[in-house]
Design a protein around this motif. Structure first.
Motif, PDB file in Angstrom:
ATOM      1  N   TRP A 101     -12.138  -5.210  25.648  1.00 32.04           N
ATOM      2  CA  TRP A 101     -12.496  -6.183  24.625  1.00 32.04           C
ATOM      3  C   TRP A 101     -11.209  -6.596  23.922  1.00 32.04           C
ATOM      4  O   TRP A 101     -10.403  -5.753  23.543  1.00 32.04           O
ATOM      5  CB  TRP A 101     -13.469  -5.562  23.619  1.00 32.04           C
TER       6      TRP A 101
ATOM      7  N   LYS B 252      -9.644  -9.119  20.690  1.00 31.69           N
ATOM      8  CA  LYS B 252      -9.980  -9.935  19.532  1.00 31.69           C
ATOM      9  C   LYS B 252      -8.712 -10.268  18.761  1.00 31.69           C
ATOM     10  O   LYS B 252      -7.753  -9.488  18.743  1.00 31.69           O
ATOM     11  CB  LYS B 252     -10.970  -9.215  18.614  1.00 31.69           C
TER      12      LYS B 252
ATOM     13  N   LYS C 153     -13.348  -0.397  26.819  1.00 31.72           N
ATOM     14  CA  LYS C 153     -14.762  -0.271  26.480  1.00 31.72           C
ATOM     15  C   LYS C 153     -15.275   1.164  26.610  1.00 31.72           C
ATOM     16  O   LYS C 153     -16.448   1.421  26.325  1.00 31.72           O
ATOM     17  CB  LYS C 153     -15.604  -1.197  27.354  1.00 31.72           C
TER      18      LYS C 153
ATOM     19  N   ASN D 198     -12.533 -13.932  20.502  1.00 29.61           N
ATOM     20  CA  ASN D 198     -12.964 -12.657  21.083  1.00 29.61           C
ATOM     21  C   ASN D 198     -13.228 -12.882  22.563  1.00 29.61           C
ATOM     22  O   ASN D 198     -13.861 -13.884  22.931  1.00 29.61           O
ATOM     23  CB  ASN D 198     -14.246 -12.153  20.421  1.00 29.61           C
TER      24      ASN D 198
ATOM     25  N   GLU E 164     -14.321 -10.762  26.352  1.00 30.44           N
ATOM     26  CA  GLU E 164     -14.628  -9.588  27.181  1.00 30.44           C
ATOM     27  C   GLU E 164     -14.005  -9.823  28.535  1.00 30.44           C
ATOM     28  O   GLU E 164     -14.201 -10.883  29.147  1.00 30.44           O
ATOM     29  CB  GLU E 164     -16.138  -9.425  27.319  1.00 30.44           C
TER      30      GLU E 164
END
Length: 245
Positions: free
Chosen positions: A107, A109, A170, A237, A239
């Motif tokens: 992830w 951000k 993750k 953000n 993934e």
């Protein structure tokens, strides 16, 4: 005629040789992509459910292609054998879960504050020479401004702006990604190519989320970034997961 199931356990990038005779094989399970090299000439990158038939061999060499520890089972035998049984547990392969457990799912951000007269951006950068591809599966982009507007997403160069952080694994015990989250601003756009404009109906901390049908692939030396309007802060953000180049 016979068939046999063989277990394999590989380190990241590791190799295991099976001295087996047959003319078909099928990968029954694995925690990531593997390469199967046949001593008589074929070399295939495979996932569970894939294999080869009517191709004689005496040795199979299995190599991890996921970049992480990899284990599973492979069925080897002769194609004249018939087995239509379905017994035991029928499993649905969850690639996302396997990538997370292998420590290659992340992830990212970041946030870039508004700068007067400039375009703010946040980028997922893949450094030159990283040896990895970054595959983006979901994007969340937003503005911090006084009115609704849009955020552009697209490709740029690696190393732009300032380093804010690295992508977070993750899995709780995982290591950080090679992917860098960078931020900055400029009077001109930092994008090399624009892929889409995401409309933000409520720009005061509003955002737009897109689940991609196919992943965006960021190769070494490139970045994938979100860039807001002039005089607006930008949030981003993503993934993503890693694969070897």
């Amino acid at each position: 005629m016979h068939a046999r199931i063989y277990d394999f356990t590989l380190t990241a990038g590791g190799m295991q040789r099976l001295p087996v005779v047959g003319d078909f094989f099928k990968v029954l399970s694995s925690t990531g992509t593997i390469n199967v090299n046949v001593d008589t000439g074929a070399s295939l990158d495979l996932m569970p459910g894939q294999g080869l038939r009517e191709f004689n061999f005496n040795t199979l060499t299995i190599t991890d292609k996921s970049g992480a520890a990899n284990s599973g089972k492979i069925l080897v035998g002769f194609s004249g054998m018939i087995d239509d049984r379905v017994t035991g547990e029928v499993s649905v392969i969850d690639g996302g879960r396997s990538r997370t457990l292998a420590g290659v799912a992340f992830w990212g951000k970041g946030y870039a504050a508004a700068v007067a007269g400039q375009l703010s951006f946040v980028a997922l950068c893949n450094p030159v020479g990283s040896g990895k591809k970054l595959l983006v599966e979901q994007v969340m982009a937003g503005l911090v401004a006084g009115a609704a507007g849009s955020v552009s997403v697209g490709f740029g160069a690696a190393g732009i702006g300032a380093l804010q952080r690295y992508g977070t694994s993750k899995i709780s015990s995982g290591s950080a990604s090679v992917g860098e989250i960078r931020f900055g601003s400029g009077a001109a756009s930092s994008m090399v190519s624009v892929m889409a404009d995401l409309y933000i109906p409520n720009a005061q901390y509003g955002q737009n989320t897109i689940r991609l049908s196919e992943p965006v692939v960021v190769l070494p030396g490139y970045s994938f970034l979100a860039e807001g309007m002039v005089n607006a802060g930008t949030g981003f953000n993503v993934e993503f997961f890693e694969e070897p180049v």
